[in-house]
Scaffold this motif. Structure first.
Motif, PDB file in Angstrom:
ATOM      1  N   THR A   1       0.883  -1.203  -0.139  1.00 45.87           N
ATOM      2  CA  THR A   1      -0.283  -0.034  -0.051  1.00 45.87           C
ATOM      3  C   THR A   1       0.984   1.195  -0.068  1.00 45.87           C
TER       4      THR A   1
ATOM      5  N   SER B   1      -4.559   2.671  -2.599  1.00 41.53           N
ATOM      6  CA  SER B   1      -5.127   2.894  -1.163  1.00 41.53           C
ATOM      7  C   SER B   1      -6.269   1.920  -0.819  1.00 41.53           C
TER       8      SER B   1
ATOM      9  N   SER C   1      -9.080   0.127   1.642  1.00 43.07           N
ATOM     10  CA  SER C   1     -10.172   0.125   2.658  1.00 43.07           C
ATOM     11  C   SER C   1      -9.993  -0.856   3.616  1.00 43.07           C
TER      12      SER C   1
END
Length: 522
Positions: free
Chosen positions: A13, A19, A21
């Motif tokens: 990441t 990005s 969740s």
């Protein structure tokens, strides 16, 4: 078993543009567990609320094969572990494994930590020991180890000895800057193994393009753990790509790192992670890329038809991939024969004619590499028994601006279906949309299933920009029905004509395969 330690959810990441969740991270973690990796690093629980949420939710999930690891650093200079918020967050995460990073390179100790060399050894040992005393398995990441070794090998060893005293089960040698070449890493690991009895791992970055090679070299020298990410995602140039490391270990070195039979799901996992990360899959990745076993050159395909091992280093099915034959102006007769077999078509006597047509069209700007449906139709059209479901007679497109309404597009088409001339018109958001709508309107009464065919992608490429508005335009259209997607191509100096050819092929192909499947599928 060589331990695979996946750090996609943390190192991965750190790549620009990614990005995830918390739900994304859990989805990937579950698939990694199904693959059978030894460790899944969930993130740095002391750094942000999202990672803290991941560990809170991960505690309640059943993990069949992977141990969940939390990542953090040693306690602060001058501090003690019990007062350190970062170490407390590792403990509170509930992760059974804590991976702690510490400084190995004297430059980082003096210039970044601004600590004495002895103080750095103290915080390494005490941080790991504090976690071990509280029931956690501890892995030590020796940051910048290879740079540290070159600067002061004695001190680099001292940091590993401090980690061993602290209770580290594995000492992971990190090429954090990615500047160490594989044979250099191998030489250093060999020297470390002669002095340290604790099992070793490797964590390589790809700044020199050698992270996978460095990882395999480390295992060859006795490392028992490889850290890396799916698809090589990571900061700067990325990390060691586990989609190359894993088959390298199993298929090249003969070492087991996944449960029996699980290697075959690697390609699917690679594509899933790309999809969840909202990135287009890299079609040219080794082993798992769509082009990894694609053959384009005519002499290559001719050889492959005689022996598949002639231009493939492993069987693609072993990693869940498949061999493909690409058709282009570089093709020979074998390409078309293989493509016909792949598509379930009878090539008949028309192979030479189709091949000549492909070469002629590609000289005019067409490209059939990614337009297999157009290739299939060209073959079908050379079959004496094939009858096209419709025939184009005329089309007309108007684009105008009307006062009070703005831009307005309208298309008219004439097509012949079963001898009947059909004349329809339709409006659209643009000229191509209007053409598509008018053609579908004409065909829908005879072929109602085309209502289920969805245009899902429309790509335009200008081939010779130096010619300005007279440049040849290539249009690639992707059409979907259910889970099936096919691509068609058109090319012309006129973008409307190029689009028309691609759309006509898309609908003709959909109607044709629906008929071949008894109307069950388009």
């Amino acid at each position: 078993m060589i331990q695979i330690y996946d750090t996609t959810l943390r190192d991965g990441t750190q790549r620009e543009g990614i990005s995830l969740s918390c739900e994304d991270k859990l989805r990937i973690a579950r698939r990694l567990d199904e693959l059978g990796v030894a460790f899944v690093e969930g993130g740095w629980p002391g750094s942000n609320p999202k990672d803290a949420e991941f560990f809170a939710r991960a505690r309640d999930l059943p993990w069949r094969r992977a141990a969940i690891a939390a990542f953090g650093s040693t306690c602060r200079v001058g501090g003690v572990p019990e007062d350190d918020a970062n170490l407390r967050a590792l403990l509170d995460s509930g992760a059974p494994v804590c991976t702690v990073v510490g400084k190995t390179w004297t430059l980082h100790v003096t210039d970044v930590l601004r600590a004495s060399l002895d103080e750095n050894l103290r915080i390494i040992e005490q941080s790991l020991a504090w976690l071990r005393e509280r029931g956690r398995r501890v892995i030590y990441d020796a940051e910048h180890f290879f740079d540290g070794w070159r600067a002061d090998s004695g001190y680099a060893l001292a940091t590993l000895e401090a980690a061993t005293r602290g209770g580290a089960e594995t000492l992971v040698l990190c090429d954090t800057n990615g500047g160490t070449l594989p044979w250099q890493a191998a030489e250093i690991i060999r020297a470390v193994r002669a002095r340290v009895k604790t099992p070793l791992g490797v964590h390589a970055h790809d700044d020199s393009g050698t992270a996978v090679a460095t990882s395999l070299a480390a295992v060859h020298e006795g490392a028992i753990q490889v850290q890396g990410t799916i698809n090589g995602y990571g900061e700067r140039c990325g990390n060691a790509d586990l989609c190359s490391v894993i088959p390298g270990l199993e298929l090249k070195l003969g070492l087991r790192c996944l449960p029996e039979g699980h290697l075959q799901s690697l390609t699917e996992l690679s594509h899933l992670v790309a999809e969840v990360a909202n990135l287009a899959p890299d079609e040219h990745l080794p082993y798992v890329g769509r082009s990894a076993f694609a053959h384009k050159g005519g002499i290559h395909v001719a050889a492959m038809r005689r022996n598949a091992a002639s231009y493939q280093h492993v069987l693609p099915e072993l990693v869940g991939n498949q061999m493909r034959v690409v058709v282009s102006e570089l093709s020979g007769r074998g390409n078309l024969l293989s493509k016909a077999e792949e598509l379930g078509l009878g090539a008949g006597e028309g192979v030479a004619d189709v091949l000549e047509e492909i070469k002629t069209l590609e000289a005019r700007g067409f490209s059939f590499e990614a337009a297999e449906a157009s290739v299939a139709l060209m073959m079908k059209r050379h079959d004496p028994g094939y009858r096209a479901p419709f025939e184009l007679v005329d089309f007309l497109v108007n684009v105008e601006h009307r006062d009070g309404r703005g831009l307005f597009s309208e298309a008219m088409v004439k097509v012949r279906v079963d001898g009947e001339l059909l004349h329809t018109a339709a409006e659209g958001d643009g000229p191509v949309d209007a053409l598509d709508a008018a053609l579908r309107k004409a065909l829908l009464p005879r072929y109602p299933r085309i209502a289920e065919l969805k245009l899902v992608d429309y790509k335009v490429r200008i081939l010779d920009g130096k010619n300005g508005t007279a440049a040849v335009t290539r249009v690639l259209v992707d059409t979907q029905h259910g889970k099936r997607v096919w691509s068609t191509v058109g090319a012309s100096p006129n973008i409307i004509e190029a689009s028309w050819r691609a759309i006509v092929d898309a609908l003709e192909y959909g109607i044709t395969i629906a008929a071949e499947n008894g109307g069950s599928e388009a």
